[in-house]
Design a protein around this motif. Structure first.
Motif, PDB file in Angstrom:
ATOM      1  N   LEU A   1     -12.335  -5.921   5.974  1.00  0.00           N
ATOM      2  CA  LEU A   1     -11.096  -6.404   5.370  1.00  0.00           C
ATOM      3  C   LEU A   1     -10.649  -7.692   6.061  1.00  0.00           C
TER       4      LEU A   1
ATOM      5  N   THR B   1     -11.897   0.915  -0.210  1.00  0.00           N
ATOM      6  CA  THR B   1     -11.316   1.730   0.857  1.00  0.00           C
ATOM      7  C   THR B   1     -12.410   2.367   1.707  1.00  0.00           C
TER       8      THR B   1
ATOM      9  N   LEU C   1      -7.213  -3.692  -2.827  1.00  0.00           N
ATOM     10  CA  LEU C   1      -7.888  -2.566  -2.167  1.00  0.00           C
ATOM     11  C   LEU C   1      -8.147  -1.501  -3.216  1.00  0.00           C
TER      12      LEU C   1
ATOM     13  N   GLU D   1       0.861  -1.194   0.000  1.00  0.00           N
ATOM     14  CA  GLU D   1       0.000   0.000   0.000  1.00  0.00           C
ATOM     15  C   GLU D   1       0.893   1.239   0.000  1.00  0.00           C
TER      16      GLU D   1
ATOM     17  N   ASN E   1      -2.893  -2.460  -3.080  1.00  0.00           N
ATOM     18  CA  ASN E   1      -3.691  -1.320  -3.543  1.00  0.00           C
ATOM     19  C   ASN E   1      -3.772  -1.330  -5.068  1.00  0.00           C
TER      20      ASN E   1
END
Lengths: 202, 202
Positions: free
Chosen positions: B111, B104, B81, B8, B54
């Motif tokens: 999650l 998100t 994500l 991320e 991500n």
């Protein structure tokens, strides 16, 4: 105990920050909100020591809310969370009584440290964000020109920009000429990119 | 133990997620990275059960890296994500072997639940993101037209778009005409906004 009011629109970040900050024995997240709508009410119910607010929420009415929070809760320090591309908003936020800025590129322990420093009455400004703010080009445009450009930024033609702003199409064209001349942009799209990149619309 | 590799780019989110996920007794974040550069090496050193990545990192070479991760680590599930405006990238990611998508805007507990379901061999797709993906308009542009528009999106004039893509200015103008005709946009800026909004550039 240090009581924290957290206002962050990204649920995943807000939830994870709440859990992480709560790991500190002397921290208590007394409220976590996704918008500023109820921030004043929450702060009245449980006065926080620190309000941590995402800078994106300071667009529009957000700055007014933060100013009121500062007036109503003089003992509450305000810390703003900001991403690397938000120097425009951040510049405006710093004109208010903002006590601290922590970047979203900081580690959580830096946020924890920033909150502690704020409570001790120190000011906290993220160094890399400060550099971005100082070096961001200032807008050469008048508020009216910036307004015209921000409406044009959606891609609508001058006739629609004129209709939305209650101006004549000729006036909009004159503003656009001034905008290109002042910014040195070669066309409308380039002017929009320049303004976006420098945060003038924020 | 469920071993998690977290990739991320936002340090604050990555740090807070690492701390939050580590609160689960059977979760271990074996590595947290800001980019995919070292993800394959880390996965070889400590094979993860789930890679949480991500979606923004899947632009460019990222999709190749994720495909290789899937090939090298067949027992590792991949969870992406994604923010609400990233349906373009997400659509491309789902063409690969992606086992899960969490938005998100989800709470951290969602999650956690998604990771557990993935480990049980289930597929996890965030419902609100699925709606956005299904309803996002598909690009009517050819890859070449999209390429021309993405270069023009920076605001440079046709002569510079032509130079960058090794085309004649006339050819670029022809592409732009086709782009306006196919998208129904009234000018270049409107076409760029349409493409950005629908995620065609991602």
């Amino acid at each position: 105990m240090i009581r924290i009011l957290l206002v962050e629109p990204m649920n995943l970040l807000r939830g994870a920050l709440t859990a992480t900050l709560s790991l500190e024995e002397d921290f208590e997240v007394v409220a976590d909100l996704g918008t500023l709508d109820q921030a004043l009410d929450m702060a009245r119910a449980v006065p926080p020591d620190v309000a941590v607010v995402n800078v994106a929420l300071l667009a529009g009415d957000g700055l007014t809310t933060i100013a009121r929070l500062g007036a109503e809760q003089p003992d509450c320090a305000t810390l703003v969370l900001a991403g690397p591309d938000e120097s425009g908003l951040l510049n405006r936020a710093l004109d208010l009584r903002i006590d601290g800025v922590v970047g979203t590129q900081a580690a959580p322990c830096e946020l924890v440290r920033g909150i502690r420093r704020l409570v001790r009455g120190e000011r906290v400004i993220d160094a890399s964000l400060a550099v971005a703010m100082v070096t961001a080009p200032r807008s050469p445009l008048s508020p009216r020109e910036l307004n015209v450009l921000s409406v044009a930024a959606s891609g609508v033609p001058s006739t629609e920009v004129a209709a939305e702003l209650h101006l004549s199409t000729g006036t909009v064209r004159n503003y656009m000429s001034a905008i290109l001349r002042k910014t040195g942009a070669r066309n409308r799209l380039e002017a929009v990119r320049l303004a976006e990149g420098a945060g003038w619309f924020q």
